[in-house]
Design a protein around this motif. Structure first.
Motif, PDB file in Angstrom:
ATOM      1  N   GLU A 133       1.400   2.052   4.060  1.00 56.10           N
ATOM      2  CA  GLU A 133       2.655   2.082   3.317  1.00 56.10           C
ATOM      3  C   GLU A 133       3.604   1.025   3.870  1.00 56.10           C
ATOM      4  O   GLU A 133       3.632   0.759   5.074  1.00 56.10           O
ATOM      5  CB  GLU A 133       3.294   3.464   3.405  1.00 56.10           C
ATOM      6  N   LYS A 163       5.166   4.106   7.865  1.00 56.45           N
ATOM      7  CA  LYS A 163       5.538   3.076   6.895  1.00 56.45           C
ATOM      8  C   LYS A 163       6.026   1.837   7.640  1.00 56.45           C
ATOM      9  O   LYS A 163       6.985   1.883   8.401  1.00 56.45           O
ATOM     10  CB  LYS A 163       6.628   3.586   5.951  1.00 56.45           C
ATOM     11  N   GLU A 204      11.486   1.342  -6.155  1.00 58.98           N
ATOM     12  CA  GLU A 204      10.172   1.686  -5.634  1.00 58.98           C
ATOM     13  C   GLU A 204       9.444   2.608  -6.598  1.00 58.98           C
ATOM     14  O   GLU A 204      10.031   3.521  -7.177  1.00 58.98           O
ATOM     15  CB  GLU A 204      10.287   2.360  -4.265  1.00 58.98           C
ATOM     16  N   THR A 263       4.037  -0.922  -2.300  1.00 60.00           N
ATOM     17  CA  THR A 263       4.575   0.013  -1.316  1.00 60.00           C
ATOM     18  C   THR A 263       3.476   0.874  -0.696  1.00 60.00           C
ATOM     19  O   THR A 263       3.669   1.458   0.367  1.00 60.00           O
ATOM     20  CB  THR A 263       5.629   0.928  -1.953  1.00 60.00           C
ATOM     21  N   GLN A 264       2.305   0.922  -1.359  1.00 63.25           N
ATOM     22  CA  GLN A 264       1.147   1.639  -0.838  1.00 63.25           C
ATOM     23  C   GLN A 264      -0.103   0.829  -1.166  1.00 63.25           C
ATOM     24  O   GLN A 264      -0.171   0.176  -2.214  1.00 63.25           O
ATOM     25  CB  GLN A 264       1.018   3.030  -1.479  1.00 63.25           C
ATOM     26  N   ASN A 282       9.155   8.906   8.029  1.00 63.14           N
ATOM     27  CA  ASN A 282       7.850   8.327   7.702  1.00 63.14           C
ATOM     28  C   ASN A 282       7.528   7.236   8.715  1.00 63.14           C
ATOM     29  O   ASN A 282       7.619   6.046   8.429  1.00 63.14           O
ATOM     30  CB  ASN A 282       7.861   7.756   6.279  1.00 63.14           C
ATOM     31  N   SER A 289       5.600   7.721  -5.258  1.00 62.46           N
ATOM     32  CA  SER A 289       4.501   7.774  -4.298  1.00 62.46           C
ATOM     33  C   SER A 289       3.244   8.370  -4.927  1.00 62.46           C
ATOM     34  O   SER A 289       3.313   9.306  -5.727  1.00 62.46           O
ATOM     35  CB  SER A 289       4.927   8.601  -3.088  1.00 62.46           C
TER      36      SER A 289
END
Length: 289
Positions: A232, A25, A184, A146-147, A22, A187
């Motif tokens: 992210e 991120k 976390e 986280t997003q 990713n 998503s």
């Protein structure tokens, strides 16, 4: 090493991803702040950290010593007089500038009548929030998201608050801090959520736009940000606690433990977690082994 000074919330920096899976991120890095200066050595995972409250608290507004902290680091006088401590900071939709009762004209101009963003974020779960345009991505990182995805830009804090309340009919506006610190969140496709919410609330958005256009002396238009890409973030965490135990310096002035992670404004120690922002204005002695 030992450092001593008045605590402020940790500062954050973003670095490019080191993840091949990713690459978009971004990695979050933290800097510990005492007396509004970065301590010489940043905290590193695996270090033994000891925080001791000296018993002193200093108002972050006037600098005077205070027996108790109000609204994250203010003395009682500043708490009662400063616009930064008014209820409308927590509930922007209750802004009362338009009725002539704002505590500070300068604060209103520099904060409340600046461009604001309405955003979606994923920290413990999906949430809606607002922040000044210049506070992205700091606001998201302080919340441990986280997003994150901006979905609207507006001309005032009050207008952003009205829209946040509207979306709050479908989306939470709070973060579950215990879930945040246990791992976390799963998503989410925030672009899809954005499109669904904007479609569902289109009539109400039009009503709010018309209301503010008719009653405001300021340019408070609504711009839909339907081309923004989701961002992210990855936090420096080696181990999440299985059970969240919170340290309280007011009850136990010395806290010690091995640093296992940092997320939001929390230090994750093997002995428990501590919210650094909560102790803004507290004079601390920080020992790092």
């Amino acid at each position: 090493m030992q450092y001593q000074g008045v605590c402020h919330k940790m500062h954050t920096d973003l670095m490019s991803s080191d993840s091949a899976s990713n690459p978009s991120k971004q990695q979050v890095q933290y800097r510990f702040i005492l007396d509004e200066a970065v301590i010489d050595t940043p905290l590193a995972l695996g270090q033994e950290v000891e925080l001791t409250w000296t018993g002193n608290i200093y108002c972050v507004s006037c600098g005077k010593k205070t027996p108790k902290s109000y609204s994250q680091g203010h003395c009682f006088k500043c708490f009662k007089t400063k616009a930064a401590c008014d209820m409308c900071i927590m509930k922007p939709e209750t802004c009362h500038y338009h009725v002539g009762t704002c505590r500070e004209e300068s604060f209103a101009q520099s904060v409340c009548f600046q461009p604001h963003i309405v955003y979606l974020a994923n920290s413990s779960a999906l949430k809606v929030g607002i922040t000044r345009l210049g506070q992205m991505p700091t606001r998201w990182l302080d919340q441990g998201a986280t997003q994150a995805l901006p979905i609207m830009q507006v001309g005032s804090r009050r207008l952003s608050g009205k829209l946040e309340v509207m979306f709050g009919e479908q989306v939470a506006d709070k973060t579950d801090w215990r879930k945040l610190l246990k791992g976390e969140a799963s998503s989410l496709n925030l672009e899809t959520v954005r499109d669904e919410l904007l479609n569902e609330f289109e009539p109400k958005i039009a009503e709010i736009r018309d209301e503010f256009a008719q009653k405001s002396d300021f340019e408070e238009g609504i711009t839909i940000l339907n081309q923004e890409n989701m961002r992210e973030f990855a936090y420096p965490v080696n181990v999440y606690p299985e059970k969240v135990k919170s340290h309280n310096l007011d009850k136990t002035p010395t806290v010690r433990g091995k640093l296992q992670g940092i997320k939001g404004q929390y230090l994750l120690l093997d002995t428990g977690v501590i919210n650094i922002r909560k102790y803004t204005g507290y004079e601390l002695i920080v020992r790092v082994v």
